[in-house]
Design a protein around this motif. Structure first.
Motif, PDB file in Angstrom:
ATOM      1  N   ALA A   1       0.831  -1.204   0.000  1.00 52.92           N
ATOM      2  CA  ALA A   1       0.000   0.000   0.000  1.00 52.92           C
ATOM      3  C   ALA A   1       0.867   1.256   0.000  1.00 52.92           C
ATOM      4  N   GLU A   2       1.917   1.250   0.795  1.00 55.52           N
ATOM      5  CA  GLU A   2       2.810   2.409   0.858  1.00 55.52           C
ATOM      6  C   GLU A   2       3.553   2.610  -0.464  1.00 55.52           C
ATOM      7  N   ILE A   3       4.045   1.544  -1.045  1.00 54.65           N
ATOM      8  CA  ILE A   3       4.777   1.635  -2.309  1.00 54.65           C
ATOM      9  C   ILE A   3       3.889   2.179  -3.418  1.00 54.65           C
ATOM     10  N   LEU A   4       2.662   1.671  -3.489  1.00 52.50           N
ATOM     11  CA  LEU A   4       1.757   2.058  -4.568  1.00 52.50           C
ATOM     12  C   LEU A   4       0.956   3.324  -4.267  1.00 52.50           C
ATOM     13  N   GLY A   5       1.019   3.783  -3.013  1.00 53.11           N
ATOM     14  CA  GLY A   5       0.286   4.989  -2.647  1.00 53.11           C
ATOM     15  C   GLY A   5      -1.221   4.776  -2.621  1.00 53.11           C
ATOM     16  N   ILE A   6      -1.633   3.579  -2.186  1.00 51.67           N
ATOM     17  CA  ILE A   6      -3.056   3.270  -2.091  1.00 51.67           C
ATOM     18  C   ILE A   6      -3.344   2.716  -0.701  1.00 51.67           C
ATOM     19  N   ARG A   7      -4.614   2.515  -0.391  1.00 48.43           N
ATOM     20  CA  ARG A   7      -4.997   1.995   0.924  1.00 48.43           C
ATOM     21  C   ARG A   7      -4.827   0.484   0.976  1.00 48.43           C
ATOM     22  N   GLY A   8      -4.674  -0.021   2.199  1.00 41.20           N
ATOM     23  CA  GLY A   8      -4.537  -1.464   2.404  1.00 41.20           C
ATOM     24  C   GLY A   8      -5.730  -2.237   1.880  1.00 41.20           C
ATOM     25  N   SER A   9      -6.921  -1.688   2.058  1.00 41.53           N
ATOM     26  CA  SER A   9      -8.124  -2.377   1.566  1.00 41.53           C
ATOM     27  C   SER A   9      -8.120  -2.457   0.042  1.00 41.53           C
ATOM     28  N   THR A  10      -7.548  -1.447  -0.614  1.00 40.59           N
ATOM     29  CA  THR A  10      -7.457  -1.463  -2.073  1.00 40.59           C
ATOM     30  C   THR A  10      -6.466  -2.524  -2.524  1.00 40.59           C
ATOM     31  N   VAL A  11      -5.365  -2.657  -1.786  1.00 40.31           N
ATOM     32  CA  VAL A  11      -4.384  -3.704  -2.084  1.00 40.31           C
ATOM     33  C   VAL A  11      -5.065  -5.067  -1.983  1.00 40.31           C
ATOM     34  N   LYS A  12      -5.805  -5.260  -0.915  1.00 40.38           N
ATOM     35  CA  LYS A  12      -6.495  -6.540  -0.683  1.00 40.38           C
ATOM     36  C   LYS A  12      -7.465  -6.851  -1.831  1.00 40.38           C
ATOM     37  N   THR A  13      -8.201  -5.837  -2.277  1.00 41.41           N
ATOM     38  CA  THR A  13      -9.151  -6.014  -3.376  1.00 41.41           C
ATOM     39  C   THR A  13      -8.441  -6.383  -4.671  1.00 41.41           C
ATOM     40  N   HIS A  14      -7.382  -5.624  -5.006  1.00 41.58           N
ATOM     41  CA  HIS A  14      -6.632  -5.909  -6.240  1.00 41.58           C
ATOM     42  C   HIS A  14      -5.989  -7.290  -6.192  1.00 41.58           C
ATOM     43  N   LYS A  15      -5.489  -7.668  -5.029  1.00 39.40           N
ATOM     44  CA  LYS A  15      -4.864  -8.988  -4.900  1.00 39.40           C
ATOM     45  C   LYS A  15      -5.912 -10.087  -5.107  1.00 39.40           C
ATOM     46  N   ALA A  16      -7.055  -9.959  -4.471  1.00 41.13           N
ATOM     47  CA  ALA A  16      -8.106 -10.978  -4.607  1.00 41.13           C
ATOM     48  C   ALA A  16      -8.573 -11.103  -6.058  1.00 41.13           C
ATOM     49  N   ARG A  17      -8.827  -9.968  -6.688  1.00 39.90           N
ATOM     50  CA  ARG A  17      -9.278  -9.994  -8.087  1.00 39.90           C
ATOM     51  C   ARG A  17      -8.193 -10.555  -9.009  1.00 39.90           C
ATOM     52  N   GLY A  18      -6.953 -10.130  -8.761  1.00 44.46           N
ATOM     53  CA  GLY A  18      -5.846 -10.601  -9.588  1.00 44.46           C
ATOM     54  C   GLY A  18      -5.607 -12.091  -9.448  1.00 44.46           C
ATOM     55  N   LEU A  19      -5.649 -12.585  -8.215  1.00 47.18           N
ATOM     56  CA  LEU A  19      -5.433 -14.022  -7.998  1.00 47.18           C
ATOM     57  C   LEU A  19      -6.562 -14.843  -8.616  1.00 47.18           C
ATOM     58  N   ARG A  20      -7.788 -14.326  -8.504  1.00 47.42           N
ATOM     59  CA  ARG A  20      -8.928 -15.016  -9.126  1.00 47.42           C
ATOM     60  C   ARG A  20      -8.746 -15.082 -10.644  1.00 47.42           C
TER      61      ARG A  20
END
Length: 181
Positions: free
Chosen positions: A138-157
């Motif tokens: 989240a810090e590296i990308l400048g986004i929130r932790g919840s956004t990281v979690k969402t992108h990770k879930a969608r990407g892994l799916r």
């Protein structure tokens, strides 16, 4: 960095621990090992010249900034998609898989990764391949932790779907698709 070490020794340790991760991250984002090496070299040289509180976060941020500067990317740069298509067309040529093999990642996984939206690919590379925490990503990308979690879930799916489709298409009795993914 360890305070018992000189700044030079501390950076040396940091370099040895993190350079490979950075190269792999940039290579997975771009599909170009040579570009990844160039960016990692530039980032590490910058980090060596100055003192930073959190260089392990900053190195990924700097690499992403370098990739966003069109002047930095060489004119002969071609994303992995085109290289994989070329490799698929030339499978009979000895050494054609060397572009993919040099990335320390499975060729099928790289093909699938390149089909993800950029942000999902960035999150998965940083969190899964580079083994960073959700907070660090989240810090590296400048986004929130919840956004990281969402992108990770969608990407892994999506990755799971792409890999399953690819495996079923290349299973026993299945015809090989022409031109790759």
């Amino acid at each position: 960095m360890n305070s018992d070490l000189s700044p030079h020794e501390a950076f040396e340790l940091f370099f040895l621990k993190n350079r490979h991760k950075l190269v792999n991250a940039v290579a997975a984002w771009t599909g170009d090992r040579h570009l990844a090496e160039d960016i990692a070299q530039e980032v590490m040289a910058t980090l060596a010249a100055y003192r930073y509180d959190r260089p392990e976060i900053l190195m990924y941020q700097m690499a992403r900034q370098r990739l966003s500067r069109p002047a930095f990317i060489p004119s002969q740069y071609h994303p992995l998609d085109s290289k994989i298509d070329e490799i698929d067309r030339r499978t009979c040529v000895s050494g054609a898989d060397s572009v993919v093999d040099s990335l320390d990642l499975d060729a099928e996984l790289l093909r699938a990764l390149r089909r993800l939206p950029a942000r999902q690919r960035e999150v998965i590379v940083l969190e899964v391949i580079c083994d960073l925490s959700q907070e660090q990503v989240a810090e590296i990308l400048g986004i929130r932790g919840s956004t990281v979690k969402t992108h990770k879930a969608r990407g892994l799916r999506k990755l799971e779907e792409l890999m399953a489709r690819r495996l079923s298409a290349t299973g026993p009795g299945a015809e090989q698709p022409v031109g790759g993914v």
